[in-house]
Design an enzyme around this catalytic site. Structure first.
Site, PDB file in Angstrom:
ATOM      1  N   ASP A 291      18.878 -32.626  32.196  1.00 31.71           N
ATOM      2  CA  ASP A 291      17.649 -33.150  31.595  1.00 31.71           C
ATOM      3  C   ASP A 291      17.172 -32.267  30.441  1.00 31.71           C
ATOM      4  O   ASP A 291      16.275 -32.645  29.700  1.00 31.71           O
ATOM      5  CB  ASP A 291      16.565 -33.271  32.675  1.00 31.71           C
TER       6      ASP A 291
ATOM      7  N   LYS B  46      15.299 -34.496  17.060  1.00 34.48           N
ATOM      8  CA  LYS B  46      15.898 -34.922  18.328  1.00 34.48           C
ATOM      9  C   LYS B  46      15.830 -36.440  18.416  1.00 34.48           C
ATOM     10  O   LYS B  46      14.751 -37.018  18.364  1.00 34.48           O
ATOM     11  CB  LYS B  46      15.146 -34.283  19.502  1.00 34.48           C
TER      12      LYS B  46
ATOM     13  N   GLU C 194      18.543 -31.942  27.710  1.00 30.46           N
ATOM     14  CA  GLU C 194      19.562 -32.456  26.780  1.00 30.46           C
ATOM     15  C   GLU C 194      19.177 -32.283  25.318  1.00 30.46           C
ATOM     16  O   GLU C 194      20.051 -32.230  24.444  1.00 30.46           O
ATOM     17  CB  GLU C 194      19.834 -33.943  27.073  1.00 30.46           C
TER      18      GLU C 194
ATOM     19  N   ASP D 111      15.976 -41.074  27.600  1.00 27.74           N
ATOM     20  CA  ASP D 111      16.270 -39.873  28.387  1.00 27.74           C
ATOM     21  C   ASP D 111      16.014 -40.147  29.869  1.00 27.74           C
ATOM     22  O   ASP D 111      14.894 -40.093  30.337  1.00 27.74           O
ATOM     23  CB  ASP D 111      15.383 -38.713  27.896  1.00 27.74           C
TER      24      ASP D 111
ATOM     25  N   ARG E  57      17.899 -29.766  23.641  1.00 31.06           N
ATOM     26  CA  ARG E  57      18.371 -28.531  23.024  1.00 31.06           C
ATOM     27  C   ARG E  57      19.891 -28.560  22.814  1.00 31.06           C
ATOM     28  O   ARG E  57      20.406 -27.874  21.936  1.00 31.06           O
ATOM     29  CB  ARG E  57      17.931 -27.323  23.865  1.00 31.06           C
TER      30      ARG E  57
ATOM     31  N   LYS F 225      15.609 -38.083  36.261  1.00 29.76           N
ATOM     32  CA  LYS F 225      14.144 -37.980  36.322  1.00 29.76           C
ATOM     33  C   LYS F 225      13.599 -38.906  37.405  1.00 29.76           C
ATOM     34  O   LYS F 225      14.229 -39.918  37.737  1.00 29.76           O
ATOM     35  CB  LYS F 225      13.542 -38.440  34.977  1.00 29.76           C
TER      36      LYS F 225
ATOM     37  N   ASP G  20      11.818 -40.557  23.169  1.00 25.10           N
ATOM     38  CA  ASP G  20      12.459 -39.245  23.075  1.00 25.10           C
ATOM     39  C   ASP G  20      13.262 -39.078  21.774  1.00 25.10           C
ATOM     40  O   ASP G  20      13.928 -38.071  21.577  1.00 25.10           O
ATOM     41  CB  ASP G  20      13.354 -39.027  24.302  1.00 25.10           C
TER      42      ASP G  20
HETATM   43  N1  BES Z   1      12.337 -35.412  26.787  1.00 29.16           N
HETATM   44  C1  BES Z   1      11.987 -34.467  27.764  1.00 29.16           C
HETATM   45  C2  BES Z   1      10.670 -33.765  27.492  1.00 29.16           C
HETATM   46  C3  BES Z   1       9.429 -34.613  27.508  1.00 29.16           C
HETATM   47  C4  BES Z   1       8.628 -34.654  28.618  1.00 29.16           C
HETATM   48  C5  BES Z   1       9.022 -35.305  26.386  1.00 29.16           C
HETATM   49  C6  BES Z   1       7.474 -35.397  28.625  1.00 29.16           C
HETATM   50  C7  BES Z   1       7.871 -36.068  26.385  1.00 29.16           C
HETATM   51  C8  BES Z   1       7.089 -36.108  27.512  1.00 29.16           C
HETATM   52  C9  BES Z   1      13.074 -33.387  27.832  1.00 29.16           C
HETATM   53  O1  BES Z   1      14.362 -33.795  27.544  1.00 29.16           O
HETATM   54  C10 BES Z   1      13.105 -32.863  29.235  1.00 29.16           C
HETATM   55  O2  BES Z   1      13.445 -33.602  30.097  1.00 29.16           O
HETATM   56  N2  BES Z   1      12.748 -31.608  29.391  1.00 29.16           N
HETATM   57  C11 BES Z   1      12.763 -30.986  30.644  1.00 29.16           C
HETATM   58  C12 BES Z   1      13.428 -29.655  30.450  1.00 29.16           C
HETATM   59  C13 BES Z   1      13.799 -28.974  31.733  1.00 29.16           C
HETATM   60  C14 BES Z   1      14.832 -29.731  32.492  1.00 29.16           C
HETATM   61  C15 BES Z   1      14.290 -27.577  31.400  1.00 29.16           C
HETATM   62  C16 BES Z   1      11.320 -30.844  31.106  1.00 29.16           C
HETATM   63  O3  BES Z   1      10.428 -30.742  30.256  1.00 29.16           O
HETATM   64  O4  BES Z   1      11.072 -30.871  32.291  1.00 29.16           O
HETATM   65 ZN    ZN Z   2      14.517 -35.432  26.357  1.00 26.72          ZN
HETATM   66 MN    MN Z   3      15.401 -34.504  29.260  1.00 28.11          MN
END
Ligand code: BES
Ligand code: ZN
Ligand code: MN
Length: 511
Positions: free
Chosen positions: A358, A276, A360, A281, A362, A288, A299
């Site tokens: 968010d 990834k 993104e 992000d 996947r 966020k 990210d």
């Molecule tokens: N890049 C984030 C995940 C992340 C969080 C990485 C903290 C490192 C530290 C990912 O893209 C994300 O935002 N995931 C969301 C998914 C949700 C919207 C289903 C999450 O983890 O809240």
């Molecule tokens: Zn992310």
């Molecule tokens: Mn995200």
């Protein structure tokens, strides 16, 4: 910043005219915690005429893992400084476990920043564990010396540069197996350090086109085959997930493929690495919160790790065909951004309904995994900073691991061995049921935006894009790819380089 030089020596450590010598220090629980110099420190202990451990105790040393105690030698040995690093309780076998040594060596070498030449006189068993222990010491030393160069415009008066040269004491400096470990450690550490540099680079300086250029530049002259797809090619090629996420940014997305084919191996096993590469992000339209958002510059740690792994593969030349797919995009909110409610057609033709922009990672990984499978592969090892749920469930050191049994077990075993633990997690049917979409093949997250099984939803979504018969593992490195606390062991602040050493070990095992 350049990596220190690394050489083997078999001169008596007490006679080495270096700036500092690192020795190990144990505590003896059966002796009321009395200190015990680790193997390798014999001649230095002798030169102190019985006063080494009592002096270290006076200075507060306890032998606890990672503790560092500096001692001026005042002419007792050739080097002016001894640095004793705690290695925990006296080991039952011939040497402490490799990860304790890797972390201890890293802490000692970091504490010696400002020294020119440093020698390591650390315990090395003379049995079959010797290569793994030497490897740990070499990796710990090279990674512990890492420091991100940064962007300060004025010279820093108290700045201490990382150690310039490392000499590692071994029984026989002419031993070919030991020399091979030195070469390997230099290659592996260079890959980890490059990944740390990429992860630590601010997001305005590493947007998808620059990231792709940096990877291509690093691959130049390595013999790797390079393919870069730009925005138009991604659109034309049906990479709906990468296009959807990337279309909200002025800096367009990229898919970078690097490939290595071993020479003289008939029908080698084929491994695909997928990473990834979200260079920043924001969350997109599902934006966020502000606090901590800056950390989302990391990210792209998965793409950085698989790209750097390929550079190491090109140098180490395993007997396995390896390709890496780096899915790069910047997740921004804008008038052109993708939205919750969109239905996106991925590279393998499956359609996903977006609930939260968010999620993104996947989206871009679905295309990259499907492309890897379309190219033909036996294994897919994918790694990503995919979910906050990984950090909640397993913390900042242990990655979340999902996938098919054989691939998962390979990653688990390799990770445990190299000090990059990854814990197997299930992919339950009821979590998949929660991701049914009324109008598309799957929804991108639980359709009620229910966070139950948060990390698992990511793995379940990605499974849809793995072709039948392909062994696959998803390694969620949201926690372990980025170190937020003070430097510790061989981890500096920021990017860690996880899971490069796991991937290299898995590839070795398959060769
Ligand atoms: N890049 C984030 C995940 C992340 C969080 C990485 C903290 C490192 C530290 C990912 O893209 C994300 O935002 N995931 C969301 C998914 C949700 C919207 C289903 C999450 O983890 O809240
Ligand atoms: Zn992310
Ligand atoms: Mn995200």
């Amino acid at each position: 910043m350049t990596q220190p030089s690394l050489s083997l020596v078999d001169t008596d450590p007490a006679e080495l005219a270096v700036d500092a010598i690192v020795i190990g220090l144990h505590s003896q629980p059966d002796e009321g915690g009395a200190l015990l110099p680790a193997a390798g420190a014999e001649s230095i202990t002798a030169a102190f005429d019985g006063k080494l451990t009592s002096t270290l105790a006076l200075l507060g040393a306890s032998g606890a893992p990672g503790e560092v105690t500096k001692l001026a030698t005042l002419g007792t040995i050739a080097a002016p400084l001894v640095i004793a690093v705690g290695l925990g309780d006296e080991p039952s076998g011939s040497a402490p476990d490799p990860e304790t040594l890797r972390r201890g060596t890293g802490a000692a070498v970091r504490a010696l920043a400002g020294s020119g030449t440093v020698a390591l006189a650390l315990p090395l068993p003379d049995d079959e564990d010797a290569p793994a222990v030497l490897r740990a010491i070499l990796e710990g030393a090279l990674l512990g010396s890492y420091k991100f160069a940064g962007y300060k415009t004025k010279p820093q008066p108290n700045r201490r540069d990382p150690v310039a040269a490392l000499q590692v004491h071994v029984p026989d400096a002419g031993d070919a197996a030991a020399a091979a470990e030195v070469t390997r450690a230099e290659v592996v550490a260079r890959a980890v350090r490059l990944t740390r540099d990429w992860v630590n680079t601010p997001p305005n300086l590493l947007r998808p086109p620059q990231f792709a250029d940096a990877v291509v530049a690093a691959a130049e002259g390595t013999g790797l085959t390079v393919e870069v797809l730009d925005f138009d090619q991604l659109k034309a090629g049906g990479y709906g997930g990468i296009v959807a996420v990337g279309q909200g940014s002025e800096a367009p997305p990229r898919l970078v493929k690097l490939s290595y084919v071993p020479e003289g191996v008939e029908s080698p096993k084929r491994v695909a690495l997928v990473g990834k590469g979200i260079t920043f992000d924001t969350g997109g339209i599902s934006i966020k919160p502000a606090a901590g958002m800056w950390e989302m510059k990391s990210d792209m740690a998965g793409a950085a790790a698989v790209g750097a792994t390929m550079l190491a593969v090109a140098a180490l030349k395993p007997g396995v065909a390896v390709s890496a797919y780096l899915a790069m995009a910047e997740n921004m909110p804008s008038g052109t951004a993708y939205r919750p409610g969109d239905v996106i057609t991925m590279f393998n033709g499956k359609r996903a309904e977006v609930y939260n922009t968010d999620a993104e990672g996947r989206m871009v990984l679905a295309d990259a995994i499907a492309r890897a499978c379309a190219d033909g592969t036996d294994y897919v090892f994918e790694t990503s900073t995919l979910t906050g749920g990984q950090v909640i469930a397993l913390g900042k050191r242990i990655a979340g691991l999902m996938g098919s049994d054989d691939a998962v077990e390979r990653v688990r075993a390799a990770g445990a061995e190299v000090g990059e633990p990854a814990w197997p997690m299930p992919l339950p049917d009821e979590v998949r049921k929660g991701m049914e979409s009324d109008i598309a093949d799957i929804s991108q997250t639980n359709s009620n935006l229910d966070r139950a099984g948060h990390m698992l939803q990511g793995g379940i979504f990605l499974r849809e894009f793995v072709a039948d018969g392909v062994e696959w593992a998803h390694i969620d490195i949201a926690g372990p790819s980025y170190h937020t606390g003070e430097p510790s062991g061989y981890w500096s602040k920021g990017g860690t380089g996880v899971p490069i050493r796991t991937l290299l070990s898995v590839i070795d095992q398959l060769g």
